[in-house]
Each structure stands twice: as C-alpha cells, then as structure tokens.
Motif scaffolding. Structure first.
Motif, PDB file in Angstrom:
ATOM      1  N   TYR B  85      25.398 -39.136 -27.093  1.00  0.00           N
ATOM      2  CA  TYR B  85      24.985 -39.042 -28.503  1.00  0.00           C
ATOM      3  C   TYR B  85      23.719 -38.205 -28.637  1.00  0.00           C
ATOM      4  O   TYR B  85      23.610 -37.317 -29.491  1.00  0.00           O
ATOM      5  N   GLN B  86      22.748 -38.484 -27.764  1.00  0.00           N
ATOM      6  CA  GLN B  86      21.481 -37.759 -27.851  1.00  0.00           C
ATOM      7  C   GLN B  86      21.680 -36.266 -27.601  1.00  0.00           C
ATOM      8  O   GLN B  86      21.087 -35.416 -28.287  1.00  0.00           O
ATOM      9  N   HIS B  87      22.531 -35.962 -26.670  1.00  0.00           N
ATOM     10  CA  HIS B  87      22.801 -34.552 -26.365  1.00  0.00           C
ATOM     11  C   HIS B  87      23.431 -33.861 -27.576  1.00  0.00           C
ATOM     12  O   HIS B  87      23.049 -32.747 -27.947  1.00  0.00           O
ATOM     13  N   ILE B  88      24.393 -34.541 -28.194  1.00  0.00           N
ATOM     14  CA  ILE B  88      25.080 -33.939 -29.343  1.00  0.00           C
ATOM     15  C   ILE B  88      24.086 -33.694 -30.479  1.00  0.00           C
ATOM     16  O   ILE B  88      24.050 -32.617 -31.066  1.00  0.00           O
ATOM     17  N   VAL B  89      23.277 -34.709 -30.776  1.00  0.00           N
ATOM     18  CA  VAL B  89      22.325 -34.553 -31.879  1.00  0.00           C
ATOM     19  C   VAL B  89      21.373 -33.399 -31.593  1.00  0.00           C
ATOM     20  O   VAL B  89      21.063 -32.584 -32.471  1.00  0.00           O
ATOM     21  N   SER B  90      20.951 -33.303 -30.357  1.00  0.00           N
ATOM     22  CA  SER B  90      20.042 -32.229 -29.991  1.00  0.00           C
ATOM     23  C   SER B  90      20.711 -30.863 -30.169  1.00  0.00           C
ATOM     24  O   SER B  90      20.133 -29.930 -30.723  1.00  0.00           O
ATOM     25  N   ARG B  91      21.959 -30.765 -29.721  1.00  0.00           N
ATOM     26  CA  ARG B  91      22.669 -29.484 -29.812  1.00  0.00           C
ATOM     27  C   ARG B  91      23.069 -29.139 -31.249  1.00  0.00           C
ATOM     28  O   ARG B  91      23.278 -27.978 -31.573  1.00  0.00           O
ATOM     29  N   VAL B  92      23.236 -30.143 -32.074  1.00  0.00           N
ATOM     30  CA  VAL B  92      23.642 -29.878 -33.462  1.00  0.00           C
ATOM     31  C   VAL B  92      22.421 -29.610 -34.338  1.00  0.00           C
ATOM     32  O   VAL B  92      22.413 -28.690 -35.149  1.00  0.00           O
ATOM     33  N   SER B  93      21.384 -30.425 -34.160  1.00  0.00           N
ATOM     34  CA  SER B  93      20.225 -30.298 -35.047  1.00  0.00           C
ATOM     35  C   SER B  93      19.184 -29.344 -34.483  1.00  0.00           C
ATOM     36  O   SER B  93      18.316 -28.882 -35.211  1.00  0.00           O
ATOM     37  N   GLY B  94      19.255 -29.062 -33.196  1.00  0.00           N
ATOM     38  CA  GLY B  94      18.258 -28.196 -32.581  1.00  0.00           C
ATOM     39  C   GLY B  94      16.962 -28.906 -32.273  1.00  0.00           C
ATOM     40  O   GLY B  94      15.971 -28.296 -31.877  1.00  0.00           O
ATOM     41  N   MET B  95      16.978 -30.227 -32.425  1.00  0.00           N
ATOM     42  CA  MET B  95      15.765 -30.989 -32.172  1.00  0.00           C
ATOM     43  C   MET B  95      15.610 -31.229 -30.672  1.00  0.00           C
ATOM     44  O   MET B  95      16.588 -31.522 -29.990  1.00  0.00           O
ATOM     45  N   PRO B  96      14.394 -31.093 -30.138  1.00  0.00           N
ATOM     46  CA  PRO B  96      14.203 -31.305 -28.696  1.00  0.00           C
ATOM     47  C   PRO B  96      14.766 -32.655 -28.250  1.00  0.00           C
ATOM     48  O   PRO B  96      14.581 -33.664 -28.938  1.00  0.00           O
ATOM     49  N   ILE B  97      15.395 -32.661 -27.091  1.00  0.00           N
ATOM     50  CA  ILE B  97      16.084 -33.866 -26.609  1.00  0.00           C
ATOM     51  C   ILE B  97      15.121 -35.036 -26.455  1.00  0.00           C
ATOM     52  O   ILE B  97      15.486 -36.189 -26.722  1.00  0.00           O
ATOM     53  N   THR B  98      13.887 -34.745 -26.067  1.00  0.00           N
ATOM     54  CA  THR B  98      12.943 -35.855 -25.879  1.00  0.00           C
ATOM     55  C   THR B  98      12.632 -36.520 -27.230  1.00  0.00           C
ATOM     56  O   THR B  98      12.420 -37.729 -27.295  1.00  0.00           O
ATOM     57  N   GLU B 182      23.517 -33.547 -39.970  1.00  0.00           N
ATOM     58  CA  GLU B 182      23.506 -34.458 -38.833  1.00  0.00           C
ATOM     59  C   GLU B 182      24.058 -35.821 -39.252  1.00  0.00           C
ATOM     60  O   GLU B 182      23.300 -36.748 -39.527  1.00  0.00           O
ATOM     61  N   PRO B 183      25.369 -35.971 -39.278  1.00  0.00           N
ATOM     62  CA  PRO B 183      25.959 -37.258 -39.655  1.00  0.00           C
ATOM     63  C   PRO B 183      26.114 -38.210 -38.474  1.00  0.00           C
ATOM     64  O   PRO B 183      26.530 -39.352 -38.664  1.00  0.00           O
ATOM     65  N   PHE B 184      25.805 -37.746 -37.264  1.00  0.00           N
ATOM     66  CA  PHE B 184      26.082 -38.557 -36.070  1.00  0.00           C
ATOM     67  C   PHE B 184      25.256 -39.843 -36.043  1.00  0.00           C
ATOM     68  O   PHE B 184      25.754 -40.900 -35.678  1.00  0.00           O
ATOM     69  N   THR B 185      23.981 -39.732 -36.412  1.00  0.00           N
ATOM     70  CA  THR B 185      23.109 -40.901 -36.322  1.00  0.00           C
ATOM     71  C   THR B 185      23.542 -42.021 -37.270  1.00  0.00           C
ATOM     72  O   THR B 185      23.730 -43.159 -36.829  1.00  0.00           O
ATOM     73  N   PRO B 186      23.741 -41.738 -38.578  1.00  0.00           N
ATOM     74  CA  PRO B 186      24.166 -42.857 -39.435  1.00  0.00           C
ATOM     75  C   PRO B 186      25.553 -43.380 -39.056  1.00  0.00           C
ATOM     76  O   PRO B 186      25.803 -44.580 -39.190  1.00  0.00           O
ATOM     77  N   HIS B 187      26.416 -42.501 -38.576  1.00  0.00           N
ATOM     78  CA  HIS B 187      27.753 -42.977 -38.192  1.00  0.00           C
ATOM     79  C   HIS B 187      27.633 -43.951 -37.018  1.00  0.00           C
ATOM     80  O   HIS B 187      28.244 -45.022 -36.996  1.00  0.00           O
ATOM     81  N   ARG B 188      26.822 -43.580 -36.061  1.00  0.00           N
ATOM     82  CA  ARG B 188      26.637 -44.438 -34.881  1.00  0.00           C
ATOM     83  C   ARG B 188      25.942 -45.751 -35.266  1.00  0.00           C
ATOM     84  O   ARG B 188      26.345 -46.831 -34.825  1.00  0.00           O
ATOM     85  N   LEU B 189      24.943 -45.620 -36.124  1.00  0.00           N
ATOM     86  CA  LEU B 189      24.174 -46.808 -36.490  1.00  0.00           C
ATOM     87  C   LEU B 189      25.036 -47.783 -37.294  1.00  0.00           C
ATOM     88  O   LEU B 189      25.025 -49.004 -37.049  1.00  0.00           O
ATOM     89  N   ILE B 190      25.800 -47.275 -38.238  1.00  0.00           N
ATOM     90  CA  ILE B 190      26.614 -48.169 -39.064  1.00  0.00           C
ATOM     91  C   ILE B 190      27.757 -48.766 -38.240  1.00  0.00           C
ATOM     92  O   ILE B 190      28.086 -49.948 -38.384  1.00  0.00           O
TER      93      ILE B 190
END
Lengths: 364, 456
Positions: B85-98, B182-190
């Motif tokens: 999940y973290q990898h996907i969010v990073s690759r989709v949003s461009g936010m640093p993985i850390t 970035e819909p991954f985070t709310p989808h995962r959280l819900i």
C-alpha cells in the motif's frame, strides 16, 4: 413506382432504401412538390440531389442546415406537394441549448406513421393495454410531451402532464442559480406526487434526472412500484449504473425502457428489447425515415462497430427533410437489425467528465 | 503492476463495482488501479441508508477504531499488505515513501486515540450521557448536532484521513468522497474499519465525479470539505459545512539569533515533501531576511532528487507535465520577487516521465507582498522583511504560525487573532501536530453541542 406511392406506402410496410431515398429527393427538390425552404437552399448546394443523392451514404453530402431552422418561416418548411390542405399537427421547437430554438413542423401523415411504429414498439415491450400516462417532462413547444399525449391516446389512456420548461432550468444553471433550478425541480416532483397519489396512472414518462429525483422520496417510490407498470425515460442519457440500480433496487417490478429522440428527427425511438442480463441500452432507428450514423469526431468518418463516435441524425420523410444533422451526443456504433439503413446506437451519452482539478495553487 | 487494483465504492450494501470507472495512474502515466465511480442515485440511496442506521455504543466504537488502526497500519487489507500500500501511494502521489510510512503509522495511532481525542473538545460543563448522576440536578449533556457526516477528502497527504475518525468515534455515520488523486488511503481505511466492527451502514466510500459530489454534502447533516480559496468561498457561509482551507503556515523570526532556528525553518518548509497545509510557505524576518533565506536555500538545495519510493527521498514527484504546470504557475507569479533558489525552474526530470519538484526560495521586499500568500504543493517559501511597525496584519490568515520571539505583547495579539488558528512559540516546527492539540479547532466543536438535561 411513383414518388408518392413510395413515400405514402402503407403504414405497415417499409420502402426499399435506395428507392425511397431517390423518391424523397424527387419530392423535396422538384419545384412542384418541394418546400420553399429546400427549393431555395438547393441553389447553393452545388449538386442536384435528384441526380446525386441516391443512397443512404449520399445523405452525408448535404450540409448540416439545422441551424437555419432557427429563422425559417414554418410555412416555408411545408412541401408544396401537399397543396393548400397540408394538415399541420403542430410546430415544435428544440430546447434552445445552443442558442435560439430550432423549429420544425409536424404534418398529419408523419404523425400517423410514427404512431403506428411506436405502437408496435410498445406492444413488443409489453406496455399496459390500457390505463393513463403521466408525462413529467417538457411540454410547451417541445415534442416530448406531445409524443406521450399521442401514444397515450392511441392506447386508450389519458395523458396527465407536469410541465417542465427545460430552457428555464438551463438558464438558471447557466446563470449560477443552481438553487433556483433545484427548487423548480422539487416543485415538479410535488406536482407529480399529486397525480400519482390520486389518479390511475400505469405508465410514467420522464427524464433520468427527474426519475432520480422521484427516487429520493420513499413514498413516491412505493406509489410507483404499486401503480406503474412501465417507465419510459428519455430526453437525457441514463448512465448504466443508474439504470442498473433503478431496475434491480428501486423499481424492481416495473418495466424500464429508454427512448432516444429529438425534435429535429420529429420523434423518438424505443430501446431495443434485450435480455435483462445484457445490461446495455441499444436504440434501433425507424429506417428509412429516421436514421443514424456514428462518426469519428475528428474526421467525420463512420467508426467501426463497437467504437464510440458522434451521432449524426437524418430525417427523410414526405413531410420533412433534415439530413446529416450532427448531434452533440456520443454513442457506440451497433449493427442495425437486418434491412435497416445506417447504424443503431448504444450507450448514448456525453463524454465522461471527471473532476480534473486544474487548480494548482494550494496543497489539497 | 501487471494487474489493475480494483477500488470499489464502499456502499451501505457492501462493495459496489460500478460500470463507470476511472483509471488511476502512477507518476509515469502507467495505470495502477480502477476506481468505481457511483452515480447520483447510488449516493442518495447510500446517504439515506446512513441516516436510517443506528450507531453502536461508544466503547464498541473506540475498540473497533483501535482494531482498524492496527489493521490499516500493519495488516493486509483488501489483499494488499501495508508495505505494498505504501509503495502504491508513493508511486501514485509522488510523496516520499518515508512520509507515507510515517503517515500510515500515524493513521493507525490516531485511530486508536480517536475516541480519547474527542474528549479534549468536550466542554468542562458537560457530561457524555443523560444517565450521569450530575443531570439529576440539571447539567449539560454533550450531544451530536446530527447523525451523518460527509467528507470531501483531499489527496495531498494520507494524514487528512485521521480527522474524520473522530466523527466516527463520536457516533456519526460517515461518508467519504475520496480524492481522485489518491483514493487508496480512504479505501484501505474504510475497509479496515468494516473488518474491525463498523457496519457497512456506518462508514462508506463514495467516489463520484464532480457533478455529484455536492449531493453527498446535501444529504449529510454536517460536512467537512478540503480545498483552497474557492472552497472557502463556496462554503464559507454554510453553517453545515466546515471548510479545511489553505494552510499558509508561517514563521516569524525576531531577534538576532536565526542560526539556531535554521533546522526548524528548513524542516517546516520541507517536511512531508512540502505537501501539507502545515508546511511553512512564508517566513517573516525582523531585520534583513537575505542571510536567512540564503542559509535556508543552501540546506534545501542539498536535498537530492530521488524517485519517491527511495528511502532517501524527501522531495515530492509529479508526472512531468503536471510538475511543469506547477513550475509555470510559480514562475508566472514571481512578479519582482528575488529568486534565491529555483528562480530558473524547479523541475528535475527523472527520465521516466516524472519530475521532482525541487525547493524554491524567494525574497520579497515588503511584508504585505502578495506572494507570501502563495501555497504550492512542494517546498516553496517566500522570505519577507518584518518590523514591529508592520504589526500582525501580514501574519494573519494562517493555519500555523511559529513565532520565535520574546515579545509577550506581540504573542498576546497573535494568540488573540481569530484568523491565526494555531500559534507555536519558540523553536517549534509548524508541522508538529500532537493529537491533543487542535489542528484547526477541535473537530468536536463543530460536530457537537451541549444540551441541557434536568431530571426531577
């Protein structure tokens, strides 16, 4: 066969395509029979339709003259061949989305032909044999409500109507007064509630946005499920997810059928009867009178079956000629039933639009 | 990514795989997922179901939130492990993985604390339950202002999804419209919340197109909407809507010692890749800002350009075309400001279709220069001179203001100003957000009210 024999063929027969096109061109472009509008317009076409338009494909040679229907005197649209006795059923106008309204004349013989076809469609779809109809949609100068009136009358019912002025709604939205449009729409739903509560209505005809609105009121959903046998929707596209929910969850016991029409083709077409699990809405045309082409938006070439393109509508009948009218709808091109000219269309709708969030400033 | 991830809508009747879908792409433009988009009818039926649903008891909610937090942060949800999940969010949003990793842990922790956090907002005079003995004499009971809470979420940082957990803790049924980015985070959280005890009619995910989004707010009792100035303008007068507007966080630096605060300034600008509303976008310096700006620029310039999934990545990455558009926006708005870093562009293309947004530092010549209000989603900071004669006007309209000053009179005025929503003093970075400190007032202040109860 003589021109008028072909154009006036019995209601339960369908003329041969090329023969019909040739006859229609002779009729509309002969000085004795053509309308003043087309006879005058023919001088600037650069070709003689009587000589050079012989097939369905040749219809594409005509320019799109729909915009000229904003200004033409309606008398000038009536073919001279009808003589002084042309029976005008009504003058109908487009919604005015793209400027001043466009105007067409409906003559009695076309109405008879269209209603004969519509009745066959209703029969095939299992619409109730009797009972009243409620039209919740445009009336006034629009052909929508009139079509419902004629259909209901043909099947022995009364058309109740709730009037919707689409031009006012569009104006409210264009001027940023969404709240006013909202109040107006709720007012329409209130009006339909009175009819649904008190009258023996069996068929409901409305637009997808208004149907979705009706579905917001549980009491109306219950009333519709209890009273209504069939719902016809038209006038706007219905997305497949909405259709699925309406059929499976909201109105599970009600027949739900789409119609696709336009004032500019002088009529509407019923959805093809398919098995419920096909989950697709296809509209076949009323060939040879109302026909479609589905073309590439850039090149104007007809797209392949299964591909999406822009819908071009043609109306060719004794009473009226409007070929090659490019509509703003997109659709998937579908093979027509055997013997029909042109294309059938599926998944009619606007381009999918998403929230593109062009805003750059900000962090959200 | 060979197979697309299917992100269904999460309706009151379970996951809904719609016919209308949107492709979510990662930074190179390659498709990663398909997001189901629901029509208006689905939204209205789901919102009606939320309204009819019953809320479970507070302690059940608290326990389920805690379980969901652990599952979200460390477990496998919808077949996706936390690392994936973290990898996907990073690759989709461009936010640093850390940043994504710490946000994941943060969401997990905040879910566990959500119920307790809401207690901070409860007025001292109020109790939670009418059964409390205090009501025998008459007392205030803390009650919800409504039952259904809607969220138009943002996609700039996964952490935006911590706040609405408090609404769940308070017993609201919650509908989240995810960001398209970035819909991954709310989808995962819900999904995690549902697997941990929340019913499908308690918390839903409603991805929709723009035209339908307002229906979610209309059919809710209260709503929270993330966005910029235009969102604040649109909803500012609607008492049912809480806009989460631009951050425009600032630092005020008085006195001579700026060297010892350099790290705090640099971190405040660049933490979270500069994508959060709590990132500093303007620094006001008493005296000459030039040496401070140069020192900050020097530190920021040393940050390497790396793909976001690299453990050393600090800077945000965007598809090159989007990055260029942001760069153009910046350069179009320089308007006489003095570039210290990034004046000739900020995009460093990685060669795979994506581009790193490198830090930008500019100097303006007066504290009320309009550029100090520009907030962009990468480390971009404007330095302005400030003197006591300028007053607090240039410091207003700020989410977090870090004031490094000994002037108690000035601090009084900053704390009193209603348009400055958080005041941090001393060497405190603007991005610090402990759970017990309100972010933009306690959400509970918006969601709850007191009701008088007297038992006789």
């Amino acid at each position: 066969m003589a021109t008028e024999q072909i154009l006036d063929c019995p209601l339960d027969q369908v003329p041969e395509g090329p023969e019909f096109i040739e006859a229609a061109m002779r009729w509309h472009f002969s000085p004795e029979t053509g309308s003043p509008y087309w006879l005058e317009r023919a001088k600037t076409l650069g070709f003689d339709p009587r000589e050079e338009v012989r097939t369905f494909d040749d219809l594409r040679r005509f320019p799109n003259v729909a915009n000229e229907l904003r200004d033409v005197r309606v008398e000038d649209l009536i073919p001279r061949g009808y003589g002084p006795d042309a029976e005008v059923v009504g003058v109908y106008e487009s919604g005015g989305t793209t400027g001043p309204p466009k105007r067409v004349v409906v003559l009695r013989d076309w109405l008879e032909r269209l209603m004969h076809r519509t009745e066959q469609d209703l029969q095939a779809r299992g619409y109730p044999e009797s009972g009243h109809w409620l039209s919740l949609g445009p009336t006034g100068p629009h052909v929508f409500g009139e079509l419902v009136r004629w259909q209901a009358a043909r099947r022995g019912g009364i058309r109740f109507t709730v009037d919707m002025d689409p031009r006012w709604v569009k104006r409210c939205i264009a001027e940023g007064r969404a709240e006013e449009a909202e109040r107006y729409a709720e007012h329409l739903i209130d009006q339909s509630a009175y009819i649904l509560e008190t009258q023996d209505v069996r068929v409901l005809v409305t637009t997808p946005p208004l149907l979705t609105r009706l579905a917001r009121r549980n009491a109306l959903v219950d009333l519709i499920n209890a009273k209504i046998a069939a719902i016809s929707w038209g006038g706007a596209h219905m997305d497949p997810d909405t259709r699925y929910l309406l059929r499976t969850e909201v109105f599970p016991g009600v027949k739900l059928y789409g119609t696709y029409g336009s004032t500019m083709i002088l009529g509407g077409l019923g959805e093809r009867v398919t098995s419920p699990d096909e989950d697709i809405v296809i509209f076949d045309t009323f060939s040879p009178y109302i026909t479609f082409s589905v073309v590439d938006q850039e090149t104007g070439e007809v797209v392949r079956y299964g591909d999406r393109g822009q819908v071009v509508m043609h109306h060719v009948s004794k009473s009226f000629l409007l070929p090659n009218n490019l509509e703003r709808d997109l659709a998937t091109r579908v093979a027509p039933p055997p013997g029909q000219m042109g294309d059938s269309v599926a998944e009619v709708g606007p381009l999918p639009t998403f929230d593109n969030e062009p805003v750059i400033e900000g962090v959200y | 990514m060979e197979e697309l991830i299917l992100l269904d809508a999460l309706g009151a009747g379970g996951p809904y795989h719609s016919r209308s879908r949107q492709t979510i792409t990662e930074l190179t433009g390659a498709p990663v997922a398909e997001l189901s988009l629901v029509p208006r009818l689905f939204v209205q039926r789901t919102m009606a179901a939320l309204r009819e649903a019953r809320t479970s008891p507070p302690h059940d909610r608290a326990a389920a939130l805690a379980r969901a937090g652990r599952l979200f942060a460390t477990g496998t949800v919808n077949g996706i492990a936390a690392e994936e999940y973290q990898h996907i969010v990073s690759r989709v949003s461009g936010m640093p993985i850390t940043v994504v990793r710490s946000a994941t842990a943060g969401i997990g922790r905040r879910a566990g604390e959500a119920y307790r956090t809401t207690r901070h907002a409860r007025p001292q005079g109020a109790v939670d339950d009418w059964r409390d003995p205090l009501t025998c004499d008459g007392h205030a009971v803390w009650t919800r202002r409504g039952d259904v809470f809607a969220v138009h979420a943002a996609g700039n940082h996964p952490g935006v999804h911590t706040l609405w957990l408090e609404a769940l803790a308070l017993g609201y049924r919650v509908a989240v419209r995810p960001s398209r980015r970035e819909p991954f985070t709310p989808h995962r959280l819900i999904t995690a919340l549902r697997e941990s005890g929340f019913g499908e009619d308690q918390v839903v995910l409603l991805p929709t197109d723009y035209a339908v989004a307002d229906d979610i707010i209309r059919d809710a009792d209260l709503a929270m909407v993330y966005g910029g100035e235009e969102v604040v303008n649109k909803y500012g007068n609607d008492v049912r809507v809480l806009p989460q507007g631009p951050g425009r966080s600032k630092i005020l630096l008085t006195g001579d010692d700026w060297e010892s605060h350099l790290g705090t300034i640099v971190d405040s600008v660049s933490a979270f890749g500069g994508t959060a509303c709590v990132n500093t976008t303007a620094v006001f310096v008493e005296g000459d800002p030039a040496p401070v700006a140069e020192a900050v620029a020097e530190r920021l310039a040393a940050i390497p350009s790396l793909p976001p999934e690299d453990d050393g990545a600090v800077l945000p990455v965007q598809p090159a075309e989007d990055a260029r558009a942001i760069e153009k926006y910046l350069l179009d708005h320089v308007d006489g400001a003095t570039p210290v870093l990034g004046g000739d562009g900020v995009v460093d293309e990685l060669g795979d279709g994506s581009g790193v947004l490198r830090p930008a530092v500019f100097r303006v010549d007066r504290p009320d220069a309009p550029q100090t209000g520009i907030e962009l989603s990468f480390p971009c900071v404007w330095f302005a001179p400030w003197s006591r004669a300028d007053g607090i006007e240039p410091l207003r309209n700020t989410l977090v203001l870090t004031a490094i000053t000994e002037d108690d009179g000035l601090i009084d005025r900053l704390v009193e100003d209603p348009s400055i929503r958080n005041v941090y003093l001393g060497d405190t970075p603007t991005y610090r957000m402990p759970a017990w400190v309100p972010h933009d007032a306690y959400l509970g202040e918006f969601l709850m009210r007191t009701k008088g109860v007297i038992r006789t």
